[in-house]
Design a protein around this motif. Structure first.
Motif, PDB file in Angstrom:
ATOM      1  N   PHE A 145      90.179  33.956 108.873  1.00 16.24           N
ATOM      2  CA  PHE A 145      90.605  33.045 107.801  1.00 16.24           C
ATOM      3  C   PHE A 145      91.941  33.481 107.218  1.00 16.24           C
ATOM      4  O   PHE A 145      92.867  32.677 107.078  1.00 16.24           O
ATOM      5  CB  PHE A 145      89.536  32.990 106.712  1.00 16.24           C
ATOM      6  CG  PHE A 145      89.953  32.217 105.496  1.00 16.24           C
ATOM      7  CD1 PHE A 145      90.018  30.841 105.529  1.00 16.24           C
ATOM      8  CD2 PHE A 145      90.289  32.870 104.318  1.00 16.24           C
ATOM      9  CE1 PHE A 145      90.407  30.115 104.414  1.00 16.24           C
ATOM     10  CE2 PHE A 145      90.676  32.159 103.205  1.00 16.24           C
ATOM     11  CZ  PHE A 145      90.739  30.778 103.251  1.00 16.24           C
ATOM     12  N   TYR A 146      92.044  34.777 106.871  1.00 15.10           N
ATOM     13  CA  TYR A 146      93.303  35.276 106.323  1.00 15.10           C
ATOM     14  C   TYR A 146      94.421  35.205 107.358  1.00 15.10           C
ATOM     15  O   TYR A 146      95.578  35.000 107.009  1.00 15.10           O
ATOM     16  CB  TYR A 146      93.152  36.704 105.816  1.00 15.10           C
ATOM     17  CG  TYR A 146      92.422  36.811 104.495  1.00 15.10           C
ATOM     18  CD1 TYR A 146      92.579  35.846 103.522  1.00 15.10           C
ATOM     19  CD2 TYR A 146      91.590  37.877 104.228  1.00 15.10           C
ATOM     20  CE1 TYR A 146      91.918  35.915 102.316  1.00 15.10           C
ATOM     21  CE2 TYR A 146      90.918  37.972 103.026  1.00 15.10           C
ATOM     22  CZ  TYR A 146      91.093  36.992 102.070  1.00 15.10           C
ATOM     23  OH  TYR A 146      90.434  37.086 100.884  1.00 15.10           O
ATOM     24  N   GLY A 147      94.081  35.390 108.632  1.00 14.90           N
ATOM     25  CA  GLY A 147      95.087  35.254 109.684  1.00 14.90           C
ATOM     26  C   GLY A 147      95.643  33.846 109.762  1.00 14.90           C
ATOM     27  O   GLY A 147      96.802  33.647 110.121  1.00 14.90           O
ATOM     28  N   GLY A 148      94.829  32.863 109.428  1.00 13.15           N
ATOM     29  CA  GLY A 148      95.290  31.481 109.436  1.00 13.15           C
ATOM     30  C   GLY A 148      96.164  31.119 108.254  1.00 13.15           C
ATOM     31  O   GLY A 148      96.831  30.084 108.259  1.00 13.15           O
ATOM     32  N   LEU A 149      96.182  31.972 107.240  1.00 10.96           N
ATOM     33  CA  LEU A 149      96.982  31.684 106.051  1.00 10.96           C
ATOM     34  C   LEU A 149      98.401  32.239 106.121  1.00 10.96           C
ATOM     35  O   LEU A 149      99.208  31.962 105.241  1.00 10.96           O
ATOM     36  CB  LEU A 149      96.289  32.265 104.800  1.00 10.96           C
ATOM     37  CG  LEU A 149      94.943  31.637 104.435  1.00 10.96           C
ATOM     38  CD1 LEU A 149      94.351  32.366 103.238  1.00 10.96           C
ATOM     39  CD2 LEU A 149      95.084  30.167 104.128  1.00 10.96           C
ATOM     40  N   VAL A 150      98.688  33.036 107.138  1.00 13.69           N
ATOM     41  CA  VAL A 150     100.012  33.656 107.244  1.00 13.69           C
ATOM     42  C   VAL A 150     100.758  33.081 108.437  1.00 13.69           C
ATOM     43  O   VAL A 150     100.211  32.329 109.233  1.00 13.69           O
ATOM     44  CB  VAL A 150      99.886  35.197 107.379  1.00 13.69           C
ATOM     45  CG1 VAL A 150      99.257  35.785 106.131  1.00 13.69           C
ATOM     46  CG2 VAL A 150      99.102  35.586 108.608  1.00 13.69           C
ATOM     47  N   ARG A 151     102.015  33.460 108.560  1.00 22.63           N
ATOM     48  CA  ARG A 151     102.819  32.999 109.698  1.00 22.63           C
ATOM     49  C   ARG A 151     102.273  33.559 110.996  1.00 22.63           C
ATOM     50  O   ARG A 151     101.568  34.562 111.020  1.00 22.63           O
ATOM     51  CB  ARG A 151     104.266  33.442 109.521  1.00 22.63           C
ATOM     52  CG  ARG A 151     104.975  32.733 108.418  1.00 22.63           C
ATOM     53  CD  ARG A 151     106.416  33.135 108.407  1.00 22.63           C
ATOM     54  NE  ARG A 151     107.110  32.479 107.298  1.00 22.63           N
ATOM     55  CZ  ARG A 151     108.391  32.589 107.096  1.00 22.63           C
ATOM     56  NH1 ARG A 151     109.129  33.326 107.896  1.00 22.63           N
ATOM     57  NH2 ARG A 151     108.946  31.960 106.086  1.00 22.63           N
ATOM     58  N   GLU A 152     102.637  32.926 112.082  1.00 24.29           N
ATOM     59  CA  GLU A 152     102.098  33.291 113.393  1.00 24.29           C
ATOM     60  C   GLU A 152     102.409  34.736 113.769  1.00 24.29           C
ATOM     61  O   GLU A 152     101.577  35.433 114.352  1.00 24.29           O
ATOM     62  CB  GLU A 152     102.672  32.347 114.451  1.00 24.29           C
ATOM     63  CG  GLU A 152     102.073  32.552 115.825  1.00 24.29           C
ATOM     64  CD  GLU A 152     102.608  31.550 116.827  1.00 24.29           C
ATOM     65  OE1 GLU A 152     102.342  31.760 118.017  1.00 24.29           O
ATOM     66  OE2 GLU A 152     103.276  30.583 116.429  1.00 24.29           O
ATOM     67  N   LYS A 153     103.580  35.232 113.402  1.00 24.64           N
ATOM     68  CA  LYS A 153     103.949  36.594 113.775  1.00 24.64           C
ATOM     69  C   LYS A 153     103.205  37.646 112.960  1.00 24.64           C
ATOM     70  O   LYS A 153     103.180  38.809 113.333  1.00 24.64           O
ATOM     71  CB  LYS A 153     105.455  36.798 113.630  1.00 24.64           C
ATOM     72  CG  LYS A 153     105.958  36.709 112.206  1.00 24.64           C
ATOM     73  CD  LYS A 153     107.457  36.942 112.157  1.00 24.64           C
ATOM     74  CE  LYS A 153     107.947  36.927 110.720  1.00 24.64           C
ATOM     75  NZ  LYS A 153     109.348  37.291 110.648  1.00 24.64           N
ATOM     76  N   ASN A 154     102.561  37.256 111.860  1.00 23.05           N
ATOM     77  CA  ASN A 154     101.853  38.211 111.008  1.00 23.05           C
ATOM     78  C   ASN A 154     100.339  38.171 111.168  1.00 23.05           C
ATOM     79  O   ASN A 154      99.631  38.885 110.456  1.00 23.05           O
ATOM     80  CB  ASN A 154     102.190  37.948 109.537  1.00 23.05           C
ATOM     81  CG  ASN A 154     103.651  38.150 109.251  1.00 23.05           C
ATOM     82  OD1 ASN A 154     104.300  38.968 109.894  1.00 23.05           O
ATOM     83  ND2 ASN A 154     104.186  37.398 108.304  1.00 23.05           N
ATOM     84  N   VAL A 155      99.813  37.368 112.068  1.00 26.47           N
ATOM     85  CA  VAL A 155      98.368  37.210 112.219  1.00 26.47           C
ATOM     86  C   VAL A 155      97.719  38.512 112.653  1.00 26.47           C
ATOM     87  O   VAL A 155      96.717  38.957 112.064  1.00 26.47           O
ATOM     88  CB  VAL A 155      98.038  36.080 113.216  1.00 26.47           C
ATOM     89  CG1 VAL A 155      96.566  36.066 113.561  1.00 26.47           C
ATOM     90  CG2 VAL A 155      98.453  34.741 112.642  1.00 26.47           C
TER      91      VAL A 155
END
Length: 81
Positions: free
Chosen positions: A26-36
């Motif tokens: 869920f938190y990975g979906g809230l950030v930019r693709e390079k920060n997942v």
């Protein structure tokens, strides 16, 4: 501690691991693709840190009752018996 207590602790731990995976995604979906990957890694790092603290610390909850002074001031276990 009987077998039912052990099963309950293991089942609860497994559910927390699944919850952490869901939270990390869920938190990975809230950030930019390079920060997942970094965000998911941070969530699992905290899970590992808390696990180590629990193992190295005083594991009172699954081990049995606490003996000493209860909240009422009388001696006995933490449950007041």
């Amino acid at each position: 501690m009987n077998a039912a207590d052990t099963v309950w602790i293991l089942l609860s731990s497994a559910l927390v691991l699944l919850m952490m995976l869901g939270m990390a995604l869920f938190y990975g979906g809230l950030v930019r693709e390079k920060n997942v990957l970094s965000t998911i890694g941070q969530a699992f790092f905290i899970l590992a840190l808390i696990s180590v603290q629990w193992v190295l610390g005083d594991t009172v909850l699954p081990s049995g009752p606490i003996t000493g002074v209860s909240s009422a001031g009388s001696t006995g276990s933490a449950c007041g018996t």
